[in-house]
Scaffold this active site. Structure first.
Site, PDB file in Angstrom:
ATOM      1  CG  ASN A   1     -57.440-114.067   4.267  1.00 37.24           C
ATOM      2  OD1 ASN A   1     -57.555-114.953   5.112  1.00 37.24           O
ATOM      3  ND2 ASN A   1     -57.149-114.317   3.003  1.00 37.24           N
TER       4      ASN A   1
ATOM      5  CG  ASP B   1     -56.297-108.983   1.972  1.00 36.73           C
ATOM      6  OD1 ASP B   1     -56.096-110.135   2.416  1.00 36.73           O
ATOM      7  OD2 ASP B   1     -57.096-108.742   1.050  1.00 36.73           O
TER       8      ASP B   1
ATOM      9  N   GLY C   1     -63.628-115.057   0.023  1.00 34.74           N
ATOM     10  CA  GLY C   1     -65.014-115.179   0.455  1.00 34.74           C
ATOM     11  C   GLY C   1     -65.594-113.852   0.901  1.00 34.74           C
TER      12      GLY C   1
ATOM     13  N   GLY D   1     -58.096-111.757 -17.252  1.00 32.53           N
ATOM     14  CA  GLY D   1     -57.350-110.546 -16.964  1.00 32.53           C
ATOM     15  C   GLY D   1     -57.619-109.461 -17.992  1.00 32.53           C
TER      16      GLY D   1
ATOM     17  CB  THR E   1     -56.029-106.970  -4.718  1.00 32.36           C
ATOM     18  OG1 THR E   1     -54.718-106.422  -4.775  1.00 32.36           O
ATOM     19  CG2 THR E   1     -56.087-108.076  -3.684  1.00 32.36           C
TER      20      THR E   1
ATOM     21  CG  ASP F   1     -62.267-112.420  -4.955  1.00 32.32           C
ATOM     22  OD1 ASP F   1     -62.307-113.574  -5.412  1.00 32.32           O
ATOM     23  OD2 ASP F   1     -61.391-112.028  -4.159  1.00 32.32           O
TER      24      ASP F   1
ATOM     25  CB  CYS G   1     -63.073-103.756  -8.816  1.00 30.87           C
ATOM     26  SG  CYS G   1     -61.979-104.599  -7.667  1.00 30.87           S
TER      27      CYS G   1
ATOM     28  N   GLY H   1     -57.044-101.546  -2.668  1.00 29.50           N
ATOM     29  CA  GLY H   1     -57.678-102.390  -1.659  1.00 29.50           C
ATOM     30  C   GLY H   1     -58.793-103.200  -2.266  1.00 29.50           C
TER      31      GLY H   1
ATOM     32  CB  SER I   1     -61.602-101.697  -5.038  1.00 31.72           C
ATOM     33  OG  SER I   1     -61.686-103.107  -5.001  1.00 31.72           O
TER      34      SER I   1
END
Length: 367
Positions: free
Chosen positions: A69, A71, A99, A282, A310, A314, A344, A349, A353
Site C-alpha cells: 500500500n 500509507d 505484506g 500489544g 503502525t 508486522d 519499530c 512510519g 521504522s
C-alpha cells in the site's frame, strides 16, 4: 499439521540471479513493457543469496505473498466525531501494507527475501517498489497491473502512538489470475518459510499455502486484513496462525479481554486445525500457544519512547519467522521478535521504522 519447532534451510533451494524462474505467475518488473514503469536501476537480488565461501548452499528465502500500500499518514490529537471535520498536524505518504511491511522487515534484518504481490501503474506503485528495493527485497514477482490502482490506507496517528487505519484494497484485491501459473510457484516451493496475510484474496492465499505445504515449506498466516472468517481450506495448510487480540476475538466469536479468555479462543483455533497460534498482545507482549503444551509468554521489551505502533505487529511476525527459519528455539524467536518490535515503535512510519539486525542484537544484549 506437524510441528516446525526446528526448521533448517531447504536443501532443494537453488534460486540465484542466473537461474531465476522465467515463467512466474507475475510479470517481472525487471523487464518492463510499455504499460509498466521502470524500477530504480539497481540489482534486485543484492541480499537474496547469502553464501559463505566454504558453504555452497545459500539460505532459502523468506517469501511474502501479500499486500502493498501507499500509507497516507495524518497526525491528529484525537479521532473526529461523527459529522465532524478536524485538522491534522501533519500529513505524508509512505510505502506500507502488511505484506510489504513484513518483506522489508525481513530484508532489513539481512535475510534473503522475495515479495509477491501487485501494485497499480501509478505513482504510489513506484513508491512501493522503491521502498521494497531499498529494503533489500527481491521484486521479480511483483506485478504491475493497469486495471486497478495501488492499494492505499489512511493512517490516523494519535499523540500516544496508537493508530486507526482505513484500507482501500486496490490492486491488492483486484486483477489476480484465477489460477496462479506453475512457473511462478517455484519461488514458494523453494522458500524457507512463507508469510501470508488477509489483505489479498483468500483464493490466492489458499493456492500459495497448498503449494508450500506440498513442498514441506512452513506457512505463517497473519490474521490481519479481511473481517470475515478464515476459510477452512486455508487453515488446513497453515502451520502458525498469528492474530492480535482483536483479530482473535473476531475470528472465534469469543471474548479476549484477559489471558484466560484468550486461551479459550486459541483452543477454538486448535479445534479448527491450527496447532500453533502466535497471539500479539500489544503492551502485554505476546504468547505462542502450541497444542498440548503450555503457552510460551513473552513480555514486551520496553521502548524509551512510543511514536507509532503502525508496523509493530508486522515487524514482530517477520522477525519471529526469520528466527524460526534460522533454527532458533521458539522462546528465543519470541524474544528476538519482541526486540525488533520495540525498536519499530520508536520511529514514525511502518517501513521507515523497521530495524536492522545489528540494532536488534544490540538491544537483546542490553536487556
Amino acid at each position: 499439521m506437524g510441528s516446525i519447532a526446528s526448521i533448517t534451510p531447504s536443501k532443494h533451494f537453488h534460486l540465484t540471479p542466473s537461474n531465476t524462474p522465467t515463467n512466474p505467475f507475475f510479470k517481472p518488473i525487471a523487464t518492463p513493457t510499455p504499460n509498466q514503469f521502470n524500477p530504480k536501476s539497481r540489482t534486485p537480488f543484492r541480499n537474496l543469496v547469502i553464501k559463505a565461501q566454504n558453504n555452497p548452499s545459500p539460505k532459502p528465502p523468506l517469501v511474502v505473498v501479500g499486500s502493498a500500500n501507499a500509507d497516507i499518514y495524518v497526525e491528529i490529537d484525537r479521532l473526529p466525531l461523527q459529522g465532524e471535520t478536524i485538522s491534522a498536524k501533519t500529513g505524508q505518504t509512505l510505502a506500507g501494507g502488511k505484506g510489504a511491511n513484513q518483506a522489508v522487515c525481513s530484508g532489513k534484518l539481512d535475510y534473503p527475501t522475495f515479495f509477491v504481490g501487485q501494485v497499480g501503474e501509478d505513482a504510489h506503485g513506484k513508491l512501493v517498489v522503491g521502498a521494497l528495493e531499498d529494503g533489500g527485497v527481491g521484486v521479480d514477482y511483483l506485478s504491475v497491473v493497469s486495471d486497478a490502482p495501488t492499494g492505499h490506507a489512511v493512517v490516523m496517528l494519535q499523540p500516544d502512538g496508537q493508530n486507526s487505519i482505513i484500507i482501500v484494497g486496490g490492486a491488492n484485491m483486484s486483477c489476480w489470475p484465477e489460477r496462479l501459473g506453475e512457473g511462478g510457484l517455484e519461488v514458494v516451493r523453494n522458500a524457507g518459510i512463507v508469510l501470508l496475510q488477509r489483505e489479498i484474496p483468500d483464493f490466492v492465499n489458499i493456492q500459495v499455502a497448498k503449494e508450500a505445504h506440498r513442498s514441506g515449506v512452513p506457512v505463517i498466516l497473519d490474521a490481519g486484513g479481511a473481517d470475515g472468517p478464515v476459510p477452512s481450506e486455508l487453515l488446513n495448510f497453515v502451520d502458525i496462525l498469528s492474530p492480535n487480540e482483536t483479530e482473535l476475538a473476531r475470528l472465534t466469536g469469543l471474548p479476549t479481554e484477559n489471558f484466560e479468555q484468550i486461551s479459550k479462543a486459541v483452543d477454538k483455533c486448535h479445534k479448527l486445525g491450527v496447532d500453533k497460534v502466535l497471539v500479539k498482545l500489544g503492551a502485554k507482549g505476546s504468547a505462542l500457544f502450541i497444542k498440548g503444551k503450555e503457552p510460551i509468554k513473552q513480555p514486551i521489551i520496553s521502548a524509551s519512547k512510543v511514536l507509532d505502533t503502525t508496523g509493530a505487529g508486522d515487524t514482530f511476525t517477520a522477525a519471529f519467522a526469520i528466527a524460526l527459519v534460522e533454527g532458533k528455539p521458539e522462546r528465543e524467536c519470541m524474544k528476538f521478535a519482541a526486540a525488533a518490535a520495540s525498536l519499530c515503535v520508536q520511529v514514525k512510519g511502518a517501513i521507515p521504522s523497521m530495524p536492522d539486525r545489528k540494532s536488534v542484537l544490540d538491544l537483546l544484549q542490553s536487556v
